[in-house]
Design an enzyme around this catalytic site. Structure first.
Site, PDB file in Angstrom:
ATOM      1  N   LYS B 183       0.777  -0.829  -0.270  1.00 47.02           N
ATOM      2  CA  LYS B 183       0.318  -0.042   0.489  1.00 47.02           C
ATOM      3  C   LYS B 183       0.651   1.125  -0.045  1.00 47.02           C
ATOM      4  O   LYS B 183       1.087   1.461   1.150  1.00 47.02           O
ATOM      5  CB  LYS B 183      -0.834   0.245   1.190  1.00 47.02           C
ATOM      6  CG  LYS B 183      -2.315   0.662   1.319  1.00 47.02           C
ATOM      7  CD  LYS B 183      -2.459   2.382   1.029  1.00 47.02           C
ATOM      8  CE  LYS B 183      -2.113   3.020   2.246  1.00 47.02           C
ATOM      9  NZ  LYS B 183      -1.663   3.932   2.173  1.00 47.02           N
ATOM     10  N   GLY B 240       5.125   3.463  10.469  1.00 43.34           N
ATOM     11  CA  GLY B 240       4.299   4.648  10.847  1.00 43.34           C
ATOM     12  C   GLY B 240       4.155   4.791  11.846  1.00 43.34           C
ATOM     13  O   GLY B 240       4.993   4.406  12.667  1.00 43.34           O
ATOM     14  N   SER B 241       3.200   5.210  12.095  1.00 44.92           N
ATOM     15  CA  SER B 241       2.388   5.726  13.961  1.00 44.92           C
ATOM     16  C   SER B 241       1.797   4.653  14.111  1.00 44.92           C
ATOM     17  O   SER B 241       1.381   3.499  14.514  1.00 44.92           O
ATOM     18  CB  SER B 241       1.523   6.558  13.493  1.00 44.92           C
ATOM     19  OG  SER B 241      -0.100   6.292  13.330  1.00 44.92           O
ATOM     20  N   ARG B 242       1.988   5.266  15.871  1.00 42.54           N
ATOM     21  CA  ARG B 242       1.266   3.802  16.889  1.00 42.54           C
ATOM     22  C   ARG B 242       0.312   3.915  16.580  1.00 42.54           C
ATOM     23  O   ARG B 242      -0.277   2.893  17.369  1.00 42.54           O
ATOM     24  CB  ARG B 242       1.639   4.488  18.321  1.00 42.54           C
ATOM     25  CG  ARG B 242       1.127   3.821  19.403  1.00 42.54           C
ATOM     26  CD  ARG B 242       1.551   4.136  20.580  1.00 42.54           C
ATOM     27  NE  ARG B 242       1.410   3.233  21.772  1.00 42.54           N
ATOM     28  CZ  ARG B 242       2.143   4.028  23.042  1.00 42.54           C
ATOM     29  NH1 ARG B 242       2.719   4.781  23.109  1.00 42.54           N
ATOM     30  NH2 ARG B 242       1.986   2.777  24.092  1.00 42.54           N
ATOM     31  N   GLN B 243      -0.721   4.875  16.254  1.00 39.89           N
ATOM     32  CA  GLN B 243      -2.174   4.927  16.263  1.00 39.89           C
ATOM     33  C   GLN B 243      -2.269   3.959  15.251  1.00 39.89           C
ATOM     34  O   GLN B 243      -3.012   2.878  15.092  1.00 39.89           O
ATOM     35  CB  GLN B 243      -2.611   5.946  16.080  1.00 39.89           C
ATOM     36  CG  GLN B 243      -4.211   6.305  16.215  1.00 39.89           C
ATOM     37  CD  GLN B 243      -4.434   7.559  15.627  1.00 39.89           C
ATOM     38  OE1 GLN B 243      -3.471   8.147  16.021  1.00 39.89           O
ATOM     39  NE2 GLN B 243      -5.330   7.643  14.611  1.00 39.89           N
ATOM     40  N   GLY B 244      -1.483   3.696  13.831  1.00 42.18           N
ATOM     41  CA  GLY B 244      -2.391   3.482  13.147  1.00 42.18           C
ATOM     42  C   GLY B 244      -1.322   1.399  12.926  1.00 42.18           C
ATOM     43  O   GLY B 244      -2.132   0.489  12.657  1.00 42.18           O
ATOM     44  N   GLY B 245      -0.026   1.508  13.426  1.00 40.65           N
ATOM     45  CA  GLY B 245       0.614  -0.162  13.876  1.00 40.65           C
ATOM     46  C   GLY B 245      -0.445  -0.773  15.083  1.00 40.65           C
ATOM     47  O   GLY B 245      -0.660  -1.917  14.097  1.00 40.65           O
ATOM     48  N   GLU B 264       5.979  -0.737  13.527  1.00 38.13           N
ATOM     49  CA  GLU B 264       7.982  -0.468  13.747  1.00 38.13           C
ATOM     50  C   GLU B 264       6.956   0.600  14.183  1.00 38.13           C
ATOM     51  O   GLU B 264       6.621   1.641  12.938  1.00 38.13           O
ATOM     52  CB  GLU B 264       8.478   0.136  12.724  1.00 38.13           C
ATOM     53  CG  GLU B 264       9.723   0.292  13.436  1.00 38.13           C
ATOM     54  CD  GLU B 264      10.281   1.137  13.104  1.00 38.13           C
ATOM     55  OE1 GLU B 264      10.120   1.943  13.468  1.00 38.13           O
ATOM     56  OE2 GLU B 264      10.987   1.215  12.537  1.00 38.13           O
ATOM     57  N   CYS B 301      12.530   6.687  13.494  1.00 40.77           N
ATOM     58  CA  CYS B 301      12.566   6.295  14.338  1.00 40.77           C
ATOM     59  C   CYS B 301      13.403   6.425  15.681  1.00 40.77           C
ATOM     60  O   CYS B 301      12.868   6.459  16.614  1.00 40.77           O
ATOM     61  CB  CYS B 301      12.531   5.200  13.458  1.00 40.77           C
ATOM     62  SG  CYS B 301      12.089   4.689  11.935  1.00 40.77           S
ATOM     63  N   GLU B 392       6.708   9.506  21.954  1.00 37.92           N
ATOM     64  CA  GLU B 392       6.847  10.555  20.965  1.00 37.92           C
ATOM     65  C   GLU B 392       6.356  11.464  20.108  1.00 37.92           C
ATOM     66  O   GLU B 392       5.111  11.969  19.937  1.00 37.92           O
ATOM     67  CB  GLU B 392       7.177   9.322  19.499  1.00 37.92           C
ATOM     68  CG  GLU B 392       8.524   9.339  18.685  1.00 37.92           C
ATOM     69  CD  GLU B 392       8.355   8.198  17.384  1.00 37.92           C
ATOM     70  OE1 GLU B 392       7.340   7.825  17.344  1.00 37.92           O
ATOM     71  OE2 GLU B 392       8.765   8.786  16.923  1.00 37.92           O
TER      72      GLU B 392
END
Lengths: 526, 526
Positions: B183, B240-245, B264, B301, B392
């Site tokens: 994606k 990517g982001s914590r939310q996305g992961g 990650e 990161c 972060e």
């Protein structure tokens, strides 16, 4: 050592205060003395806290210290003598000879992991030298695997020794350097207490930190869930039902810090009979199949619950031979009244499905929880259109799928869920057909067997007792064999680590003589 | 090759019909031509179906075929020439030299995995011979790792080449034998299309099955979630982001068949300054720290977002030197307006927290999305009592924690969540203190560095770019370095496999010369 109804929490033995429970003799459906005290939240907390406190010290014990600890556990289990075997027999209905064999297997597992720890392959020690002349300079990098943290272990009902308190999960976690908190299976509480005492004694003799091992007694949904939810626990080993495994997976995934769950759950272990093999030896295969199906009252994760073959007179001969052999089989006592009840219900449901024929059944009668062996059959379209037929019936029941042609065989192979095993009976003339089937089986199963039967899981370096979901929760791993240790470790890289602070496995002169990858090339180490 | 706004689906190039999107130049906050067509459900379905169909063939390509494919991808990316670098510069605001370096890194990764495939260590080939005399007889057992299945890859915004369409996740998955469906990150759509075309060309040149690679364009929450939900997809790589992961982890865990997600996500990369090191070289450390903090506008990161030290005049000197160096730093363009907005908001929130002091800030002004460097400080109790301070802030902001004593340093180390890296500045006189700190850091981080800075992640065999949650979703793995391939494989055991059906890596004469464990002993293979 004697059975007092106690939990083992570090070096304490404690009678739980949250209620009482007795083991049940499935042969007579009667309670066995004594009562066991159940854990409360404070017991869970203390076991986890002790494990947390023990972790940093335990994980850095030397290979020799950890190997001797594992071997001492094996010795202490053997020293329990007949009292262990007798109690296990009472609690599970499993024959004495089988339990003695299982004790041998349990000790072999512990000793295999002692070798694994001494060999140190699992450390994956890797060194990349500094390249100071390069632009930009490459720093010195060294990697090893370290223990992941305290592990919660849930024993299986069907192996009261080899997959329970001191079973493969405990042995591999302890080998990895992880303290273990076991939730004892309620079906063999006395066996669990004896083995837990043996581990406790071994820990004391080997001067291990107190929290290296605890064994709690309690309800799986309550004590088990709070154990898996505890922040100190960093991985879970489980052998049991699909429902139980999925519940633990959910809990672990919903934690603030999700953790890996290694659940070995549900498998129907398809057996593919190829035409030429069937033509050459249908009688022999049928006899072997019935022995495998009825072994241990069919209570194996690798029990052959599905047979797939193309309709032919050879298949008819296979079925007839199997039916005759099976009708002679006595009903054997199952592990618990609950398992027996589920088996009876499962086979009743199977009979009620339109298009499923009963081929034969074994003898009835016997003890309170005795299971009557059952063989059924249906067509491939019937199987493909009836999801319930893919569900595991835990016990000595198997279903033959009659296929019209090879396309239907492939359709079945593609349709089934993930499996611990897939078996192929094939002669040389079948090999071209097998070549077309193999890629599907590789996607579906952790172990593929030829001309044998899936019961019997060798404790070896090359064994895989694992497979795609729902046979396990994590197809990347095995719960039997040397690489079971890989479930409980994680890599750490050290960059420009001063020599004075470097762990032995990564020191320049390789004092532990472990194999290492040095600048991309594998070196044996000794 | 040119940028047409197309997706790559197997060997097709298709303009998506579910809407349009343009890339944005963050230096000017203006759109860049052309428009890109977005994927609909049928596009996702087709890409996944092609990947499924390609899988069995692709995973059994020879090491040489797969290695040449990876090397051809590298060559095709280089052949894109300056058009790739120019477009990436427009889309990300990253300097040309940085992008050229990142292209080199991307090609090195592909070539490293070509070596990994040829070396075959990752196969974990293991053979246990039959022991026919034993009771019971041991069967012949052979184990190898095979590819897990088609992999969905989500590229990162901050490495448009090295962690994107042909980045480490794609390279390691292709090396493992897994088809890949990417994606594309919406922040660098043109860069993605060019690189996807290069992979498509390489696949055709190397006669790979069509579905080995696809690259979709669309919304992460919609196309991304349906990709991760698709039954053909067996693992996910995400940076990517914590939310996305976490959203992807949830989706993957809730599938009928749960699958592993390698996300990650989030790391603040603590830097511990030990007293003796600080006394000896506080000025030098401060200068290195500011360079690391501001590299790439802090969009790594591994950006050093936290500095922990005991209060002293040496720490005052460190802070003063860092403040001076930092005030001279120009504001650098961030990757996207969204990232810039989040950075501004994050630093504003930081300023508003009671007890947090602004130590210094860099120069303001510059381009549309330029980030002003920021250094703040607080006390240890303040940090421990303010959860928001552990979050972060993606960009060039760092927080110094002033500790009263070593106990506070340890308390901070125990308090922080899982990290990609932890850094220690220590002189020999500090080693005793470091020995006490190391066990905590090993539990918290995937990489521990000495006397350096965490930005700069070497592509090597010993590298670990991973760590406990929330730095990643799976502490057992790394997304950079040779062992990243281990994320995309699973073991299969063959029991009594006929020689005619045995894969090359497990054949008796070892035709691929791979290292193997034979009857428990490691053999080099060549």
């Amino acid at each position: 050592m004697s059975i007092q109804g106690n939990m083992i929490i570090g070096q304490q033995r404690r009678f739980g205060q949250a209620g009482q429970l007795k083991a049940i003799n499935p042969a007579t459906n009667t309670e066995i003395e004594p009562a066991f005290g159940l854990a409360n939240a404070a017991d869970v907390e203390q076991a986890c806290q002790l494990a947390r406190e023990a972790f940093d010290q335990y994980r850095e014990t030397t290979p020799e210290q950890r190997a001797v600890f594992l071997e001492t556990i094996a010795d202490e289990i053997l020293a329990l003598g007949t009292s262990l075997i007798d109690r296990a027999h009472q609690e599970t209905g499993l024959p004495i000879a089988r339990l003695e064999g299982e004790r041998g297997r349990t000790m072999n597992q512990l000793r295999l992991f002692a070798k694994v720890v001494r060999d140190g392959y699992y450390l994956n020690a890797t060194l990349d030298s500094a390249l100071l002349e390069r632009t930009p300079p490459r720093p010195d990098l060294r990697m090893r695997k370290i223990a992941i943290g305290p592990v919660a272990v849930f024993g299986a009902s069907n192996f009261p020794l080899a997959f329970s308190v001191a079973g493969g999960d405990t042995a591999s976690a302890l080998a990895a350097g992880c303290p273990v908190v076991v939730k004892a299976h309620s079906a063999h509480l006395g066996t669990s207490e004896l083995v837990a005492q043996a581990i406790q004694t071994a820990a004391a003799k080997c001067h291990m930190p107190e929290g290296v091992f605890s064994c709690l007694i309690g309800d799986g949904r309550q004590i088990g869930q709070s154990l898996v939810s505890h922040a100190a626990i960093k991985a879970v080993g489980f052998t049991g039902s699909r429902q139980g495994g999925i519940a633990l997976m959910r809990t672990a995934a919903q934690r603030h810090e999700p953790i890996p769950v290694y659940a070995e759950m549900s498998s129907i272990n398809p057996v593919f009979l190829m035409p030429s093999a069937l033509a050459a030896r249908s009688t022999q295969i049928a006899q072997g199949f019935v022995e495998s199906l009825t072994l241990g009252a069919g209570q194996f994760c690798t029990n052959p619950g599905l047979v797939i073959a193309i309709d032919s007179t050879d298949l008819e001969n296979f079925i007839e031979t199997a039916a005759n052999a099976l009708q002679a089989k006595a009903a054997a006592t199952m592990l618990t009244p609950g398992i027996h009840h589920a088996y009876v219900k499962g086979t009743e449901q199977l009979s009620s499905i339109a298009g499923v024929s009963k081929v034969a059944e074994g003898q009835a009668g016997g003890s309170a929880c005795a299971a009557q062996v059952r063989l059924s059959s249906c067509t491939a379209p019937q199987f493909l259109n009836t999801p319930a037929l893919s569900e595991e019936i835990f016990g000595p029941s198997s279903l033959i799928i009659r296929c019209a042609d090879l396309d239907e065989v492939h359709a079945i192979a593609e349709f089934i869920e993930g499996q611990l095993t897939a078996t192929v009976h094939a002669n040389e003339a079948d090999y071209e057909l097998v070549k077309a089937l193999m890629p599907i089986l590789e996607r579906k199963a952790g172990r593929i067997l030829f001309n044998g039967f899936p019961t019997g899981v060798e404790v070896a370096h090359a064994m895989v007792h694992g497979g795609p979901f729902p046979s396990t929760s994590d197809s990347r791993t095995t719960s039997v064999g040397a690489t079971a240790i890989d479930r409980f470790i994680r890599p750490v890289c050290y960059q420009e680590l001063p020599a004075a602070l470097t762990p032995a496995s990564l020191q320049q002169d390789n004092p532990w003589s472990v194999p290492r990858i040095v600048n991309g090339e594998l070196q044996l180490g000794k």
